[in-house]
Motif scaffolding. Structure first.
Motif, PDB file in Angstrom:
ATOM      1  N   GLU A 217       0.764  -0.926   0.046  1.00 48.19           N
ATOM      2  CA  GLU A 217       0.056   0.042   0.091  1.00 48.19           C
ATOM      3  C   GLU A 217       0.840   1.226  -0.094  1.00 48.19           C
ATOM      4  O   GLU A 217       0.588   2.284  -0.766  1.00 48.19           O
ATOM      5  N   ASN A 218       1.973   1.116   0.698  1.00 49.97           N
ATOM      6  CA  ASN A 218       2.777   2.324   0.710  1.00 49.97           C
ATOM      7  C   ASN A 218       3.560   2.610  -0.591  1.00 49.97           C
ATOM      8  O   ASN A 218       3.621   3.565  -1.259  1.00 49.97           O
ATOM      9  N   LYS A 219       3.863   1.553  -1.055  1.00 51.05           N
ATOM     10  CA  LYS A 219       4.572   1.745  -2.445  1.00 51.05           C
ATOM     11  C   LYS A 219       3.330   2.078  -3.492  1.00 51.05           C
ATOM     12  O   LYS A 219       3.832   2.802  -4.514  1.00 51.05           O
TER      13      LYS A 219
ATOM     14  N   LEU B  18       3.553   5.222  -5.936  1.00 45.94           N
ATOM     15  CA  LEU B  18       3.423   5.151  -7.252  1.00 45.94           C
ATOM     16  C   LEU B  18       2.184   6.130  -7.618  1.00 45.94           C
ATOM     17  O   LEU B  18       2.350   7.120  -8.679  1.00 45.94           O
ATOM     18  N   LYS B  19       1.245   6.231  -6.861  1.00 44.60           N
ATOM     19  CA  LYS B  19       0.316   7.243  -7.080  1.00 44.60           C
ATOM     20  C   LYS B  19       0.596   8.592  -7.079  1.00 44.60           C
ATOM     21  O   LYS B  19       0.114   9.552  -7.658  1.00 44.60           O
ATOM     22  N   GLY B  20       1.423   8.556  -5.886  1.00 42.48           N
ATOM     23  CA  GLY B  20       1.790   9.902  -5.943  1.00 42.48           C
ATOM     24  C   GLY B  20       2.746  10.524  -6.678  1.00 42.48           C
ATOM     25  O   GLY B  20       2.758  11.527  -7.300  1.00 42.48           O
ATOM     26  N   LEU B  21       3.568   9.729  -7.276  1.00 39.59           N
ATOM     27  CA  LEU B  21       4.429   9.707  -8.491  1.00 39.59           C
ATOM     28  C   LEU B  21       3.534  10.086  -9.874  1.00 39.59           C
ATOM     29  O   LEU B  21       3.903  10.618 -10.464  1.00 39.59           O
ATOM     30  N   ILE B  22       2.631   9.228 -10.062  1.00 37.64           N
ATOM     31  CA  ILE B  22       1.755   9.195 -11.326  1.00 37.64           C
ATOM     32  C   ILE B  22       0.997  10.524 -11.006  1.00 37.64           C
ATOM     33  O   ILE B  22       0.517  11.317 -12.000  1.00 37.64           O
ATOM     34  N   ASN B  23       0.444  11.202 -10.159  1.00 37.42           N
ATOM     35  CA  ASN B  23      -0.305  12.075  -9.628  1.00 37.42           C
ATOM     36  C   ASN B  23       0.616  13.336  -9.442  1.00 37.42           C
ATOM     37  O   ASN B  23       0.052  14.491  -9.619  1.00 37.42           O
TER      38      ASN B  23
END
Length: 171
Positions: free
Chosen positions: A159-161, A165-170
């Motif tokens: 979940e952290n990763k 990843l969501k944070g990097l994508i967003n």
């Protein structure tokens, strides 16, 4: 002849003596006194004999009574001995029966004790088996808890990763 003395009980001699007394009047009184005394002695002896005979009859009756009592006592004693022997046989039989019952009961008790010991041994073995299985279950539960902890940790990492990843994508 013996003189003027006559022995009582001898008829021939008495007759001869009476004949000689008849010839001698002076000794007649003496001879009559002797005959009277002899007659009295004879009657006394008859009376004594009758008393003795009566005493003998009483003693014979007492002896016969004592004999009857002795026979009755003997019969009673023999019956008592017979009853005692029968009771002894019965008692011996009861004792033998009691011994056999005791022996049988003792064998049953020993058999039950062996069965109980076998059951106790089986229970002990089951307790050991249950304890072993409980340790296995406990070990498995601990392994499952560790795996769950690992899965939770991996899930958290995932979940952290994923959030990274969501944070990097967003982002």
């Amino acid at each position: 002849m013996m003189g003027n003395v006559i022995v009582a009980g001898d008829a021939k001699a008495d007759a001869y003596a009476l004949l000689s007394l008849a010839q001698d009047p002076e000794s007649t009184k003496l001879r009559l006194d002797q005959i009277t005394a002899a007659g009295k002695e004879y009657h006394d002896l008859i009376s004594k004999n009758a008393d003795i005979l009566l005493q003998i009859q009483k003693e014979n009756l007492a002896l016969a009574d004592a004999q009857r009592k002795l026979e009755q006592d003997k019969a009673d004693f023999e019956q008592l001995m017979k009853d005692a022997k029968e009771n002894l046989k019965k008692d011996k039989s009861r004792v033998e029966t009691d011994r056999q019952d005791s022996y049988d009961l003792n064998n049953k008790n020993n058999h039950k004790a062996n069965e109980l010991q076998d059951l106790s041994d089986k229970l002990d073995a089951r307790d050991i088996s249950v304890a072993y299985r409980e340790r296995q279950v406990q070990g498995r539960e601990e392994a499952v808890s560790k795996r769950e902890a690992i899965v939770d940790s991996l899930k958290q990492d995932y979940e952290n990763k994923l959030n990274q990843l969501k944070g990097l994508i967003n982002g």
